[in-house]
Design a protein around this motif. Sequence first.
Motif, mmCIF file in Angstrom:
data_model
loop_
_atom_site.group_PDB
_atom_site.id
_atom_site.type_symbol
_atom_site.label_atom_id
_atom_site.label_comp_id
_atom_site.label_asym_id
_atom_site.label_seq_id
_atom_site.Cartn_x
_atom_site.Cartn_y
_atom_site.Cartn_z
ATOM 1 N N PHE A 120 -84.219 -42.473 -11.282
ATOM 2 C CA PHE A 120 -82.563 -42.431 -11.664
ATOM 3 C C PHE A 120 -81.757 -43.812 -11.787
ATOM 4 C CE2 PHE A 120 -82.937 -40.728 -7.165
ATOM 5 C CZ PHE A 120 -82.624 -41.919 -6.712
ATOM 6 N N ASP A 121 -82.661 -44.986 -11.238
ATOM 7 C CA ASP A 121 -82.021 -46.274 -11.250
ATOM 8 C C ASP A 121 -83.101 -47.167 -11.497
ATOM 9 O OD1 ASP A 121 -79.934 -48.312 -11.140
ATOM 10 O OD2 ASP A 121 -78.833 -46.878 -9.880
ATOM 11 N N ILE A 122 -82.743 -48.439 -12.018
ATOM 12 C CA ILE A 122 -83.643 -49.479 -11.904
ATOM 13 C C ILE A 122 -82.994 -50.690 -11.385
ATOM 14 C CG2 ILE A 122 -82.563 -50.196 -14.258
ATOM 15 C CD1 ILE A 122 -85.737 -50.921 -15.103
ATOM 16 N N ILE A 123 -83.810 -51.257 -10.387
ATOM 17 C CA ILE A 123 -83.468 -52.482 -9.697
ATOM 18 C C ILE A 123 -83.916 -53.721 -10.444
ATOM 19 C CG2 ILE A 123 -83.836 -53.501 -7.302
ATOM 20 C CD1 ILE A 123 -84.205 -50.749 -6.375
ATOM 21 N N ALA A 124 -84.830 -53.893 -10.907
ATOM 22 C CA ALA A 124 -85.444 -55.256 -11.840
ATOM 23 C C ALA A 124 -86.127 -54.933 -12.941
ATOM 24 C CB ALA A 124 -86.159 -55.955 -10.529
ATOM 25 N N THR A 125 -86.012 -55.537 -13.699
ATOM 26 C CA THR A 125 -87.039 -55.600 -15.168
ATOM 27 C C THR A 125 -87.809 -56.843 -15.297
ATOM 28 O OG1 THR A 125 -85.618 -56.545 -16.635
ATOM 29 C CG2 THR A 125 -85.114 -54.398 -16.043
ATOM 30 N N ALA A 126 -88.814 -56.555 -16.106
ATOM 31 C CA ALA A 126 -89.669 -57.575 -16.578
ATOM 32 C C ALA A 126 -89.131 -58.936 -17.077
ATOM 33 C CB ALA A 126 -90.814 -57.240 -17.252
ATOM 34 N N ARG A 127 -88.054 -58.679 -17.826
ATOM 35 C CA ARG A 127 -87.385 -59.579 -18.718
ATOM 36 C C ARG A 127 -86.089 -60.112 -17.797
ATOM 37 N NH1 ARG A 127 -84.501 -58.766 -24.473
ATOM 38 N NH2 ARG A 127 -83.441 -60.653 -24.697
ATOM 39 N N ASP A 161 -83.624 -59.241 -11.281
ATOM 40 C CA ASP A 161 -82.650 -58.469 -10.319
ATOM 41 C C ASP A 161 -81.548 -57.784 -11.410
ATOM 42 O OD1 ASP A 161 -81.109 -57.127 -8.691
ATOM 43 O OD2 ASP A 161 -81.700 -58.601 -7.171
ATOM 44 N N VAL A 162 -81.379 -56.562 -11.532
ATOM 45 C CA VAL A 162 -80.344 -56.438 -12.283
ATOM 46 C C VAL A 162 -79.218 -55.605 -11.559
ATOM 47 C CG1 VAL A 162 -81.497 -56.164 -14.460
ATOM 48 C CG2 VAL A 162 -81.450 -54.007 -13.140
ATOM 49 N N ARG A 163 -79.279 -55.330 -10.185
ATOM 50 C CA ARG A 163 -78.435 -54.605 -9.248
ATOM 51 C C ARG A 163 -76.949 -54.711 -9.475
ATOM 52 N NH1 ARG A 163 -81.585 -55.404 -3.634
ATOM 53 N NH2 ARG A 163 -81.915 -57.446 -4.511
ATOM 54 N N ALA A 164 -76.582 -56.214 -9.909
ATOM 55 C CA ALA A 164 -75.159 -56.642 -10.329
ATOM 56 C C ALA A 164 -74.652 -55.910 -11.473
ATOM 57 C CB ALA A 164 -75.090 -57.888 -10.088
ATOM 58 N N LYS A 191 -72.158 -40.819 -10.213
ATOM 59 C CA LYS A 191 -71.999 -42.231 -10.093
ATOM 60 C C LYS A 191 -71.143 -43.000 -10.989
ATOM 61 C CE LYS A 191 -77.050 -42.083 -9.293
ATOM 62 N NZ LYS A 191 -78.473 -42.767 -9.698
ATOM 63 N N PRO A 192 -70.072 -43.992 -10.526
ATOM 64 C CA PRO A 192 -69.264 -44.547 -11.308
ATOM 65 C C PRO A 192 -69.906 -45.183 -12.378
ATOM 66 C CG PRO A 192 -68.956 -44.845 -8.861
ATOM 67 C CD PRO A 192 -70.397 -44.297 -9.089
ATOM 68 N N ALA A 193 -69.114 -45.274 -13.675
ATOM 69 C CA ALA A 193 -69.878 -45.777 -14.783
ATOM 70 C C ALA A 193 -70.124 -47.190 -14.667
ATOM 71 C CB ALA A 193 -68.923 -45.488 -15.963
ATOM 72 N N GLY A 194 -69.063 -47.953 -14.019
ATOM 73 C CA GLY A 194 -69.039 -49.315 -13.916
ATOM 74 C C GLY A 194 -69.640 -49.986 -12.668
ATOM 75 N N GLY A 195 -70.175 -49.098 -11.782
ATOM 76 C CA GLY A 195 -70.502 -49.591 -10.435
ATOM 77 C C GLY A 195 -71.979 -50.138 -10.448
ATOM 78 N N SER A 196 -72.105 -51.276 -9.567
ATOM 79 C CA SER A 196 -73.145 -52.094 -9.321
ATOM 80 C C SER A 196 -74.164 -51.210 -8.320
ATOM 81 C CB SER A 196 -72.870 -53.486 -8.812
ATOM 82 O OG SER A 196 -72.104 -53.280 -7.562
ATOM 83 N N TYR A 197 -75.173 -51.706 -8.074
ATOM 84 C CA TYR A 197 -76.228 -51.043 -7.234
ATOM 85 C C TYR A 197 -76.198 -51.856 -5.965
ATOM 86 C CZ TYR A 197 -80.653 -49.293 -5.222
ATOM 87 O OH TYR A 197 -81.386 -48.305 -4.643
#
Length: 286
Positions: free
Chosen positions: A113-120, A123-126, A177-183
């Motif tokens: 249900f969420d992703i914290i990091a990607t290969a490319r 860290d994408v939590r922000a 989950k808020p549409a614009g919310g960070s993790y």
Amino acid sequence: MEDPIAVALAAPVSSLPIGPYFYEPKYDGHRMVMRRSVGGVRCQSRAGRDSTRSWPDLAAAGMALENGVILDGEAVVFRSGRLDFSAAQSRMASSPARVAALARQHPASYAAFDIIATARHGDVRARPWTERRQLLLEAVGDLGPPIQPVPVTDDPEVALFWYNALRAQGVEGIVAKPAGGSYRAARIWKKLRHSDVVDLVVVGFTGTYRRPRAVVVELPDGRRAMSQRLDARISADVAAHLAQVEPGGLARAAGGEVFTAIRPGLVVEAAAGSTRHAVVTVIRVR
């Protein structure tokens, strides 16, 4: 990136929030962070413990992810077309040989249900939830079972339909989950559940590490209270957690009872009404 990863959580609500939200079914299983690295796949529990040995089938499936991907989701087990929490719980309290047998008998699924990091991107939590959702679909959308993204809607009427219609399949409720919310490692989401329960952090126990009789929990108002005597199944689940913690010192609950203190990490569900007078009835370990 830090290890273990502190996960985002959801605060309980009594009605579905309306606004710029996206809604997901809340699956009844075990929270799991799945981390793909050069060395393989590591599974992490909500409390930060390594749970890879409990989910060998999911760890093997996670090898299909790109190196560097970190997912957040729920490890679940279906039996007869219904989510079976006790089957998922058995994984956590079993030996490696028993886990292997359970995995063959009742293979697990991973509801991402969420992703914290990607290969490319690393860290994408922000990033806002909408961007993370797209990255999640890119990471797992083509994998197929047992790793699949959870369904999502921005329509509250659809969410309420899921809330009512999916209860028979063992779905606990809805997460908003808020549409614009960070993790972030906070209660940033909202959860509407069917059952009248509350999540409580365990801060200690009575009895022995192998056979705990009761747990001491922190109530929503900050008080500490001792639970009623645990039944054999819950006691075994708590003991499985205690086997992985360092011995603690003695402390006293508000009622004067002496207990063995432990570092917070274990979470239990209790009947919500039972906490009003600090007579806590534990339903299960999360």
